[in-house]
Design a protein around this motif. Sequence first.
Motif, PDB file in Angstrom:
ATOM      1  N   ASP A  80       0.814  -1.214   0.000  1.00  0.00           N
ATOM      2  CA  ASP A  80       0.000   0.000   0.000  1.00  0.00           C
ATOM      3  C   ASP A  80       0.853   1.272   0.000  1.00  0.00           C
ATOM      4  OD1 ASP A  80      -2.381  -1.441   0.065  1.00  0.00           O
ATOM      5  OD2 ASP A  80      -2.267  -1.671   2.237  1.00  0.00           O
ATOM      6  N   THR A  81       2.162   1.110  -0.118  1.00  0.00           N
ATOM      7  CA  THR A  81       3.061   2.249  -0.068  1.00  0.00           C
ATOM      8  C   THR A  81       3.163   2.907  -1.446  1.00  0.00           C
ATOM      9  OG1 THR A  81       4.357   1.086   1.596  1.00  0.00           O
ATOM     10  CG2 THR A  81       5.398   2.977   0.518  1.00  0.00           C
ATOM     11  N   VAL A  82       3.162   4.219  -1.478  1.00  0.00           N
ATOM     12  CA  VAL A  82       3.350   4.944  -2.733  1.00  0.00           C
ATOM     13  C   VAL A  82       4.847   5.027  -3.016  1.00  0.00           C
ATOM     14  CG1 VAL A  82       3.005   7.126  -3.925  1.00  0.00           C
ATOM     15  CG2 VAL A  82       1.245   6.265  -2.361  1.00  0.00           C
ATOM     16  N   VAL A  83       5.262   4.634  -4.207  1.00  0.00           N
ATOM     17  CA  VAL A  83       6.693   4.593  -4.517  1.00  0.00           C
ATOM     18  C   VAL A  83       6.963   5.327  -5.826  1.00  0.00           C
ATOM     19  CG1 VAL A  83       7.049   2.401  -3.337  1.00  0.00           C
ATOM     20  CG2 VAL A  83       6.450   2.418  -5.756  1.00  0.00           C
ATOM     21  N   GLN A  84       8.210   5.672  -6.001  1.00  0.00           N
ATOM     22  CA  GLN A  84       8.691   6.244  -7.256  1.00  0.00           C
ATOM     23  C   GLN A  84       9.609   5.226  -7.904  1.00  0.00           C
ATOM     24  OE1 GLN A  84       7.907   9.193  -8.669  1.00  0.00           O
ATOM     25  NE2 GLN A  84       6.462   9.636  -7.015  1.00  0.00           N
ATOM     26  N   ILE A  85       9.402   4.931  -9.190  1.00  0.00           N
ATOM     27  CA  ILE A  85      10.252   3.947  -9.849  1.00  0.00           C
ATOM     28  C   ILE A  85      11.444   4.648 -10.485  1.00  0.00           C
ATOM     29  CG2 ILE A  85       8.374   2.337 -10.254  1.00  0.00           C
ATOM     30  CD1 ILE A  85       8.201   3.289 -13.095  1.00  0.00           C
ATOM     31  N   ALA A  86      12.548   3.915 -10.544  1.00  0.00           N
ATOM     32  CA  ALA A  86      13.791   4.474 -11.062  1.00  0.00           C
ATOM     33  C   ALA A  86      13.663   4.770 -12.555  1.00  0.00           C
ATOM     34  CB  ALA A  86      14.934   3.489 -10.831  1.00  0.00           C
ATOM     35  N   PRO A  87      14.360   5.802 -13.040  1.00  0.00           N
ATOM     36  CA  PRO A  87      14.320   6.124 -14.477  1.00  0.00           C
ATOM     37  C   PRO A  87      14.902   4.980 -15.303  1.00  0.00           C
ATOM     38  CG  PRO A  87      16.035   7.387 -13.362  1.00  0.00           C
ATOM     39  CD  PRO A  87      15.233   6.739 -12.290  1.00  0.00           C
ATOM     40  N   THR A  88      14.464   4.890 -16.522  1.00  0.00           N
ATOM     41  CA  THR A  88      14.860   3.792 -17.400  1.00  0.00           C
ATOM     42  C   THR A  88      16.113   4.153 -18.181  1.00  0.00           C
ATOM     43  OG1 THR A  88      12.511   3.322 -17.672  1.00  0.00           O
ATOM     44  CG2 THR A  88      14.021   2.207 -19.172  1.00  0.00           C
ATOM     45  N   ALA A  89      17.055   3.199 -18.266  1.00  0.00           N
ATOM     46  CA  ALA A  89      18.247   3.415 -19.084  1.00  0.00           C
ATOM     47  C   ALA A  89      17.831   3.601 -20.540  1.00  0.00           C
ATOM     48  CB  ALA A  89      19.193   2.217 -18.951  1.00  0.00           C
ATOM     49  N   ARG A  90      18.593   4.403 -21.276  1.00  0.00           N
ATOM     50  CA  ARG A  90      18.196   4.784 -22.634  1.00  0.00           C
ATOM     51  C   ARG A  90      17.996   3.556 -23.540  1.00  0.00           C
ATOM     52  NH1 ARG A  90      18.613   9.539 -25.319  1.00  0.00           N
ATOM     53  NH2 ARG A  90      19.880  10.399 -23.624  1.00  0.00           N
ATOM     54  N   ALA A  91      18.936   2.610 -23.505  1.00  0.00           N
ATOM     55  CA  ALA A  91      18.834   1.447 -24.392  1.00  0.00           C
ATOM     56  C   ALA A  91      17.632   0.585 -24.020  1.00  0.00           C
ATOM     57  CB  ALA A  91      20.115   0.621 -24.327  1.00  0.00           C
ATOM     58  N   VAL A  92      17.354   0.513 -22.732  1.00  0.00           N
ATOM     59  CA  VAL A  92      16.202  -0.270 -22.280  1.00  0.00           C
ATOM     60  C   VAL A  92      14.910   0.439 -22.675  1.00  0.00           C
ATOM     61  CG1 VAL A  92      15.022  -1.235 -20.278  1.00  0.00           C
ATOM     62  CG2 VAL A  92      17.522  -1.242 -20.378  1.00  0.00           C
ATOM     63  N   ALA A  93      14.880   1.754 -22.520  1.00  0.00           N
ATOM     64  CA  ALA A  93      13.692   2.521 -22.902  1.00  0.00           C
ATOM     65  C   ALA A  93      13.387   2.341 -24.384  1.00  0.00           C
ATOM     66  CB  ALA A  93      13.907   4.004 -22.586  1.00  0.00           C
ATOM     67  N   HIS A  94      14.422   2.249 -25.189  1.00  0.00           N
ATOM     68  CA  HIS A  94      14.223   2.049 -26.626  1.00  0.00           C
ATOM     69  C   HIS A  94      13.518   0.715 -26.889  1.00  0.00           C
ATOM     70  CE1 HIS A  94      14.950   2.226 -30.936  1.00  0.00           C
ATOM     71  NE2 HIS A  94      15.471   1.011 -30.876  1.00  0.00           N
ATOM     72  N   VAL A  95      13.911  -0.311 -26.149  1.00  0.00           N
ATOM     73  CA  VAL A  95      13.280  -1.633 -26.312  1.00  0.00           C
ATOM     74  C   VAL A  95      11.800  -1.561 -25.930  1.00  0.00           C
ATOM     75  CG1 VAL A  95      13.228  -4.000 -25.426  1.00  0.00           C
ATOM     76  CG2 VAL A  95      15.418  -2.912 -25.960  1.00  0.00           C
ATOM     77  N   ILE A  96      11.496  -0.879 -24.825  1.00  0.00           N
ATOM     78  CA  ILE A  96      10.112  -0.774 -24.360  1.00  0.00           C
ATOM     79  C   ILE A  96       9.268   0.022 -25.351  1.00  0.00           C
ATOM     80  CG2 ILE A  96       8.622   0.141 -22.538  1.00  0.00           C
ATOM     81  CD1 ILE A  96      10.104  -2.369 -21.736  1.00  0.00           C
ATOM     82  N   GLU A  97       9.872   1.040 -25.946  1.00  0.00           N
ATOM     83  CA  GLU A  97       9.133   1.874 -26.907  1.00  0.00           C
ATOM     84  C   GLU A  97       8.715   1.079 -28.142  1.00  0.00           C
ATOM     85  OE1 GLU A  97      11.876   4.969 -27.674  1.00  0.00           O
ATOM     86  OE2 GLU A  97      11.557   5.984 -25.736  1.00  0.00           O
ATOM     87  N   GLN A  98       9.412  -0.001 -28.431  1.00  0.00           N
ATOM     88  CA  GLN A  98       9.095  -0.811 -29.609  1.00  0.00           C
ATOM     89  C   GLN A  98       7.927  -1.761 -29.376  1.00  0.00           C
ATOM     90  OE1 GLN A  98      10.910   0.106 -32.335  1.00  0.00           O
ATOM     91  NE2 GLN A  98      11.780   1.510 -30.801  1.00  0.00           N
ATOM     92  N   LEU A  99       7.474  -1.865 -28.134  1.00  0.00           N
ATOM     93  CA  LEU A  99       6.408  -2.815 -27.818  1.00  0.00           C
ATOM     94  C   LEU A  99       5.050  -2.293 -28.266  1.00  0.00           C
ATOM     95  CD1 LEU A  99       7.422  -4.014 -24.226  1.00  0.00           C
ATOM     96  CD2 LEU A  99       7.795  -5.186 -26.403  1.00  0.00           C
ATOM     97  N   ASP A 100       4.458  -2.998 -29.195  1.00  0.00           N
ATOM     98  CA  ASP A 100       3.092  -2.702 -29.604  1.00  0.00           C
ATOM     99  C   ASP A 100       2.325  -4.020 -29.619  1.00  0.00           C
ATOM    100  OD1 ASP A 100       3.991  -4.051 -31.853  1.00  0.00           O
ATOM    101  OD2 ASP A 100       4.093  -2.252 -33.105  1.00  0.00           O
ATOM    102  N   GLU A 101       1.138  -4.000 -30.138  1.00  0.00           N
ATOM    103  CA  GLU A 101       0.297  -5.205 -30.139  1.00  0.00           C
ATOM    104  C   GLU A 101       1.023  -6.390 -30.773  1.00  0.00           C
ATOM    105  OE1 GLU A 101      -3.471  -6.944 -32.625  1.00  0.00           O
ATOM    106  OE2 GLU A 101      -3.251  -4.774 -32.423  1.00  0.00           O
TER     107      GLU A 101
END
Length: 591
Positions: A80-101
Amino acid sequence: MGEAMDALTSGPRTHEQLLNLAREEFDLRWDTPTPVRDRTAWLAVTGMVELFDHRIHLTEAGRGFLTGISLGKPKSDGTDTVVQIAPTARAVAHVIEQLDEATLRERADGANLYIPGTSANGGTLAALQVLTKAAIPSISDADFVRFVQETFPKAQTAATARTAKDTLKALGLIQRTSSESWSATPAALAWVESSEPLDLARTVHAAIAFFGELLGELDTAVPRTTGALAERSTHYLPNRGKALSRSAVNARLNLLEACRLVTRLSQTTYRTTALGRAFKESLPCFSPTDAPSRTAADGNTATIHGGSPASSTQQSNSLGSDIAEELESAARDSANPKRLEKAAVAALGYLGMPGKHVGGNRAVDGHVRFGVGADSRVLAIEAKTSATGRVVDQSLFGLVEHRAEIGAHLHLLIGPGFERRMLKEADDDPAIAVIDTGLLAEVVRRQEQTPLTLTQLAPLIDPALHAAQRDAALRGFWEAQEIRGQLEYALIDILNVEAQDPLEEGGWLDLTSLRRELRTRGYRVGEGAVVEALEFLASTRIGVLQRSAHRYRCTASVHTAGQRIRALGHQWVAAAELHQRVRSGNEAAQA
């Protein structure tokens, strides 16, 4: 017990309210109020509570007793604790951005994951870092196998080492740079540099199905077991056609736990943490195929977390699913009791108990025959409906006469649920078996994937068993079938891996080596079960293994083995159709 009494200090509560409390505050996986009713009945006998007006009231004696006892409550898991998640590394963020249906749908199954890390060498995350660093800048196949064997004491065989390498590939941490060498992926390099567990979790989510989605499946009031999660996995792997094994789900859960995204509640249950909940919301996820579709205001179907109309509800058109759906619906249609009578006969008939609907006043609702030949028995059916889900104030008088009229041995009392008095009256009668329509519907649905024989279905109609015992017995048979299928697949996969090793001449493995490989994959099965599975796969009808003394090797790929096994069902259907045509032709000729 005491905790239930303590909840009553603020005022009387219903059994349903106490059930919700048990689920939400104490992580008790109770599906019905029965465990609560058992406790309140005992408390009422001892004078601690009184039951009236459909509520449980704490007495003065109960209040006095509470002052002298200590109460327990699960420690907070931080969900039930409110948390902040760590920022995403650039190369990892690129992989996540490619995720679509499309990319979410095409992720790897991740059905055979093996991470050799243990607490003795730093744990799962440390093991993955060590293995990933070994591929920086690159490493050959042979060197990788040697590295795994030298670094991890439990991964001594070449097959186990190759499984660890294949796991890293499946998790998106290494990629081929030539036909004989590997290197870390850009996302893996970013994770190694940051050492941020969430970067690893994002990379894995982009690579394999049913990873980040697990966080949503676990974010429920009643935690799902690993077995239930394995069953749910079919809705997240549209291209696989079958559920993941428990070991595959456990591998995912262990990794999520190492990343602090879930917390373990028991040996088989986990719950999403606050970090896990926030992390899941940051990801594009695949919508399960049984998720209800959502319609936007403009009339177009809206996507949910990376889902699409194609990945929304897919209704099954199978006969078993239709029968189960009708049974559950009819059980609550109190205005039309004959509907449940017919649905019950149809459901039991689908399970191999042919019968007939009768109905009418002073007669059985229906009857079925259990067994084959001289050993078969006639079972009478008494179906009870309830719009509220629990049958109350209905008499069981006259059932003995009804059984005598048709020569029935037992009575099956079928309904959506029964109030305590009726349930006790039925349970006390050695000739009445109480069957919940929810359980009967589940048995019917499962009969397509994990069919039970009449011998295995005997607990369903055994009057000596209570609901929990009946449920446990049937689930034991289902689980045994699932484990057997997983074991057969694992054996074929292990022997295929061995056959592809140029250093292992012939690809032969003996029983001891096979069982060792199975243990590295999380299988704990006896020698007899392994031998039985091997003999089945080596039989003429399947023919995908070759045996020489006590050694075995593959003669077909995993894909071909699957085709051979699936073909048995198709051949049986074709034979049944041919038999029916021949018999119809003979009958027509005689006429």
